[in-house]
Every structure is written in structure tokens, then in C-alpha cells.
Design a protein around this motif. Structure first.
Motif, mmCIF file in Angstrom:
data_model
loop_
_atom_site.group_PDB
_atom_site.id
_atom_site.type_symbol
_atom_site.label_atom_id
_atom_site.label_comp_id
_atom_site.label_asym_id
_atom_site.label_seq_id
_atom_site.Cartn_x
_atom_site.Cartn_y
_atom_site.Cartn_z
ATOM 1 N N ALA A 1 -3.921 -71.311 -0.062
ATOM 2 C CA ALA A 1 -4.168 -69.955 0.450
ATOM 3 C C ALA A 1 -3.822 -68.903 -0.594
ATOM 4 O O ALA A 1 -4.553 -67.921 -0.778
ATOM 5 N N VAL A 2 -2.705 -69.109 -1.300
ATOM 6 C CA VAL A 2 -2.321 -68.170 -2.367
ATOM 7 C C VAL A 2 -3.315 -68.243 -3.511
ATOM 8 O O VAL A 2 -3.740 -67.220 -4.057
ATOM 9 N N ALA A 3 -3.714 -69.450 -3.899
ATOM 10 C CA ALA A 3 -4.660 -69.624 -5.006
ATOM 11 C C ALA A 3 -6.012 -68.993 -4.692
ATOM 12 O O ALA A 3 -6.686 -68.483 -5.589
ATOM 13 N N LYS A 4 -6.409 -69.013 -3.424
ATOM 14 C CA LYS A 4 -7.691 -68.426 -3.020
ATOM 15 C C LYS A 4 -7.573 -66.944 -2.678
ATOM 16 O O LYS A 4 -8.567 -66.305 -2.320
ATOM 17 N N THR B 1 0.791 -77.785 0.868
ATOM 18 C CA THR B 1 -0.331 -77.613 -0.066
ATOM 19 C C THR B 1 -1.404 -76.678 0.500
ATOM 20 O O THR B 1 -2.120 -76.026 -0.261
ATOM 21 N N PHE B 2 -1.509 -76.614 1.828
ATOM 22 C CA PHE B 2 -2.414 -75.634 2.442
ATOM 23 C C PHE B 2 -1.959 -74.217 2.095
ATOM 24 O O PHE B 2 -2.774 -73.354 1.760
ATOM 25 N N ASN B 3 -0.664 -73.984 2.155
ATOM 26 C CA ASN B 3 -0.127 -72.659 1.823
ATOM 27 C C ASN B 3 -0.339 -72.319 0.351
ATOM 28 O O ASN B 3 -0.622 -71.166 0.009
ATOM 29 N N THR C 1 -0.729 -66.075 -11.242
ATOM 30 C CA THR C 1 -0.299 -67.434 -11.546
ATOM 31 C C THR C 1 1.162 -67.660 -11.160
ATOM 32 O O THR C 1 1.532 -68.759 -10.723
ATOM 33 N N GLN C 2 1.978 -66.617 -11.281
ATOM 34 C CA GLN C 2 3.374 -66.739 -10.866
ATOM 35 C C GLN C 2 3.472 -66.934 -9.355
ATOM 36 O O GLN C 2 4.285 -67.723 -8.861
ATOM 37 N N ASP C 3 2.621 -66.224 -8.613
ATOM 38 C CA ASP C 3 2.601 -66.380 -7.152
ATOM 39 C C ASP C 3 2.201 -67.797 -6.757
ATOM 40 O O ASP C 3 2.778 -68.380 -5.821
ATOM 41 N N VAL C 4 1.216 -68.363 -7.461
ATOM 42 C CA VAL C 4 0.792 -69.738 -7.159
ATOM 43 C C VAL C 4 1.929 -70.716 -7.467
ATOM 44 O O VAL C 4 2.219 -71.631 -6.669
ATOM 45 N N ASN C 5 2.581 -70.542 -8.598
ATOM 46 C CA ASN C 5 3.703 -71.422 -8.948
ATOM 47 C C ASN C 5 4.852 -71.291 -7.945
ATOM 48 O O ASN C 5 5.502 -72.287 -7.603
#
Length: 467
Positions: A74-77, A69-71, A28-32
Motif C-alpha cells: 500500500a505504501v509502495a503504491k 506485506t499488504f501494508n 523510499t524511506q517510507d517503503v523501508n
């Protein structure tokens, strides 16, 4: 050694939950962090076109928004090799390149005009047909309709124009897409509002423009991260569980000159019984943390400590196991209570150890995991030491420690046998007719009587009696 084995198993259970929470916290930290990076890229593009009129600048902002938002997606997936970037090269049809850059990449042209018809006609350039086309989300249907209509109208007279419109009708989208990674759709009005906010003197809240974690993290992503946490925790647990048995088997093999199959089979059984529970702990803890941090459990839960989640998860699962044993008569009530107290102390120590581990070993997850295991082990062993002292006091004073110690005043059977008593276990009594004959009195030789002094001591799990 048995005390250490018991405390180590407690620490392993705590470490499983801790591992799950740490993995999810990092995720979650990576997504944020990706959201922050996307917003900074959008802000930088807004600064670059600060002096450009909004009706033109909004297209540049839309490019930055879709790439950013694409990037994040990518992190979220969990797609670490997939990304997008703006191409400031003024080449036709190449506003953004995205995908596996340098390996399997695509290019896209973005057009954000005032109406869908104008956007569709702006895309009517043969140079745009070599890539994808992205349009405002609120104009997508109109763009398809206009492009299809113009393709049919020009089919006979201008086939090359018809072909370009046909490409638009088939390929225009409101987002960048590569596998399950996609940018966030942006309408024409949203692009205008975002550009206005960025050009103003006021502070801009990214959440007002859809840049928030629960817009990117879905329940399927939470399930994936929970599954990965479970897999990693299970593998880690299997390795730690099997290690002592493998070492023992090797030592015995060197001494005996043959493979110690008994020890290996014991190790396999231990791994088989411990691994599923460890995986369950890790997956539950990971799912709770991911859902909380993503905002699915409410705003108040976003700030919840991952360590607290891991501790609570371990406590709940342990309590369920103890309760099931109590219901089946396999564990007395006072032992259930003592185990719950031991777990709370071990888990609290693990929480402290995880914090210290992060400070001493600045490696993501690893420092906290090692610190948690060491802290949990020390905490559990400290509890065992205090509990032994407490039982000693109970032996001398008769104190029940608020009902947690069973004061049993019955003499154990092994002590009675040591004193010379013959213990009879009667399953069934067969009554026979007694016919008295002539009574013969024999001489009785009395021998010296042996005496054994009983003392009170620990006769069972938190039970005091005569030994």
C-alpha cells in the motif's frame, strides 16, 4: 538586480532537482519503514506462538506475513488509506481484514496445510464463504482442482457442500488483493522456513524472506513518483516565477488604475518557458533516486546520496543546454565553461544549504528545499562577485585566466564612433568610370583636434578590450 535574477534562476534549477530527490528519498524511506514495521509485526506474532508446534504456528506467521506485506505494498503504491490487520478474535472466516478499513473493507480466511487437497478441504466451511480465501502459493493450482472436483462430485447429493467448494474454486488466491495493492505470496515451505528462523536463537535477515524494497517497488511506481515530483516542482516553480510579475502588475494597476496586461503577459511567458525544464529536472532526479534506492541500479547505488543525484542531474541538464547553444553559435566556449563553473559552485552551496535547512526547519522536504534555494543563490552570487574581481585583475594584467577570459585588442565600434570615425559597412561596391576634369584646389581650414583616451575594460561576457 540583474545579478540577483541570474543567480536566482540558477538556484531555481538546482531546487527543481533537489525537490525531485527529496520526494523520492522520502518515498523510499517510507517503503523501508513499512518493511521494518511488517517484520516487527511478524516477529511479535512468532513470539506469541513461541510454544506452538511449527505445523500449527506457520499459519499464524503466514497471517502476519500477508497482512504486513499488504501494508508495505500500500505504501509502495501510494495508497495511504489502504491497510490490513490481523483479527485475533477467533471468528469464523475472519483471520485478516483489509482494504479501506471502516469504509470499504474485506475479510479473509487463511489455511496453510501440508498439501493442497488438505487445504482445500479445510476451507470447506460455509462460514468461510462470506469472505476471501488465501492459500499457500505452491498449492494454489491444486486447491482449485480439488475444489472444482469436489464441487461437481457433491452437486447432486450435497448441494450445500458443492456450493462451498465452488466458492473455494472461484475465490481462493495466494495473496490479499485490493485494487493494485496486494500481499506477497508465500508458499507452505517458505512459511515453515520463516517460522523456524523466528523460533531459533539466531538473528533473522528479513531479506532472506522477501522483505526487501525491490520486491515491492516496481518501475511503474518509480514513474509515478517521478511524475508527482515533476508536477510538484513545476507548480512550485510556476508560483515563484509568476510572483514578481503579479506583484509588479498589481503595483502598476494601482498607479494607473487599470490592469497591466503587458506585465501579466511577460509573466505568463516566463512561466511557460521555465516550468517544463523544472519539471524535467525534478522527474529525472526522482527517477534516478527511486531506482537506486529500490536496488534496480545495484547494491552499491543503494547508499548513494539523494543530494548528490540532484546536483549531478542539474549539472548534466545545464551542460546539455549550454552545449546546444554553443553548437548553434549562440554562446562562446569560454561562457560555457564559466557557466558550468558557476553551476557547480551554486549546486555545492545548495547541497550545504539543504543540510542546514533540514536541521533548522524539521519539515520533510520543505526545510531542505528552502535551504537548497538559499544556499544556491548565495553560492551563485558569491561566484559573480569573485568573477568581477578576477576580471578586474585580467584588465590590468592581460591574464586570460587559463583561457576563460577573451583578451580582445580591437577597439569596439561604439568607441570608434565616439572618436568621430565614420564607419562604413560595404555590402557591394559599384565601380564607376572616372573621367578627370580640371583639378580645382580649395582652401582647407584645419580645426582643433579632439582627443579621447582609451582604457581597457570589460567589453563583453568574459571579454576584455578597449572602451
Amino acid at each position: 538586480m540583474s545579478v540577483f535574477n541570474d543567480t536566482f534562476r540558477t538556484a531555481m534549477g538546482a531546487a527543481a532537482s533537489a525537490h525531485g530527490t527529496h520526494v523520492s528519498a522520502v518515498y523510499t524511506q517510507d517503503v523501508n519503514s513499512a518493511i521494518d514495521a511488517a517484520f516487527e509485526a511478524i516477529r511479535a506474532e512468532a513470539h506469541r506462538v513461541q510454544n506452538v508446534d511449527i505445523k500449527f504456528a506457520k499459519g499464524n506467521i503466514a497471517e502476519a506475513y500477508h497482512a504486513g506485506t499488504f501494508n508495505v505494498s500500500a505504501v509502495a503504491k501510494g495508497q495511504t488509506g489502504v491497510s490490513a490487520e490481523m483479527m485475533i478474535n477467533n471468528k469464523t472466516g475472519q483471520d485478516i481484514r483489509y482494504g479501506q478499513l471502516g469504509v470499504d473493507e474485506r475479510v479473509a480466511e487463511l489455511k496453510y496445510y501440508i498439501t493442497g487437497e488438505k487445504t482445500a478441504k479445510a476451507l470447506n466451511n460455509p462460514g468461510y464463504s462470506s469472505g476471501d480465501k488465501v492459500v499457500p502459493a505452491d498449492q494454489l493450482d491444486e486447491v482449485h482442482q480439488v475444489a472444482s472436483r469436489e464441487s461437481l462430485r457433491n452437486m447432486e447429493t450435497r448441494p450445500e457442500v458443492a456450493e462451498t467448494y465452488a466458492h473455494t474454486a472461484e475465490n481462493a488466491s495466494d495473496r490479499l488483493e485490493y485494487g493494485d495493492v496486494s500481499s506477497k505470496p508465500l508458499s507452505n515451505q517458505e512459511a515453515i522456513d520463516l517460522t523456524k528462523d523466528l523460533k531459533s536463537e539466531d538473528a533473522v535477515n528479513p531479506e532472506d524472506h522477501g522483505l526487501i524494497i525491490n520486491e515491492f517497488v516496481e518501475w511503474s511506481d518509480i514513474a509515478r513518483e517521478a511524475g508527482q515530483a515533476a508536477l510538484h516542482a513545476a507548480a512550485f516553480s510556476a508560483a515563484l516565477t509568476a510572483a514578481p510579475y503579479l506583484a509588479k502588475a498589481i503595483v502598476n494597476g494601482i498607479k494607473k488604475g487599470e490592469i497591466d496586461l503587458v506585465t501579466l503577459s511577460e509573466g505568463a511567458a516566463a512561466v511557460a518557458t521555465s516550468t517544463p525544464q523544472v519539471a524535467l529536472r525534478a522527474s529525472i532526479a526522482a527517477a534516478i533516486v527511486s531506482a537506486s534506492k529500490a536496488g534496480y541500479c545495484g547494491e552499491a547505488m543503494k547508499g548513494m546520496s539523494p543530494h548528490a543525484v540532484g546536483m549531478a542531474t542539474a549539472m548534466v541538464i545545464n551542460s546539455i543546454g549550454y552545449s546546444m547553444k554553443y553548437a548553434k553559435g549562440e554562446m562562446p566556449g569560454n561562457e560555457v565553461a564559466l557557466n558550468c563553473i558557476k553551476d557547480s559552485i551554486a549546486l555545492a552551496s545548495g547541497l550545504l544549504g539543504a543540510s542546514l535547512g533540514n536541521s533548522i526547519i524539521p519539515i520533510p522536504v520543505m526545510g531542505a528545499l528552502i535551504g537548497n534555494m538559499i544556499g544556491s543563490t548565495i553560492g551563485a552570487m558569491a561566484f559573480q562577485g569573485v568573477h568581477s574581481v578576477t576580471l578586474g585583475i585580467c584588465v590590468e594584467s592581460g591574464w586570460t585566466m587559463f583561457g576563460l577570459v577573451d583578451q580582445d585588442y580591437q577597439v569596439p565600434e561604439d568607441v570608434l564612433q565616439q572618436c568621430g570615425f565614420d564607419l562604413i559597412k560595404v555590402d557591394r561596391i559599384n565601380v564607376q568610370r572616372f573621367e578627370p576634369g580640371r583639378l580645382q584646389v580649395q582652401h582647407i581650414d584645419v580645426q582643433t583636434t579632439g582627443m579621447v583616451f582609451l582604457r581597457r575594460g570589460v567589453v563583453g561576457m568574459s571579454a576584455v578590450g578597449y572602451v
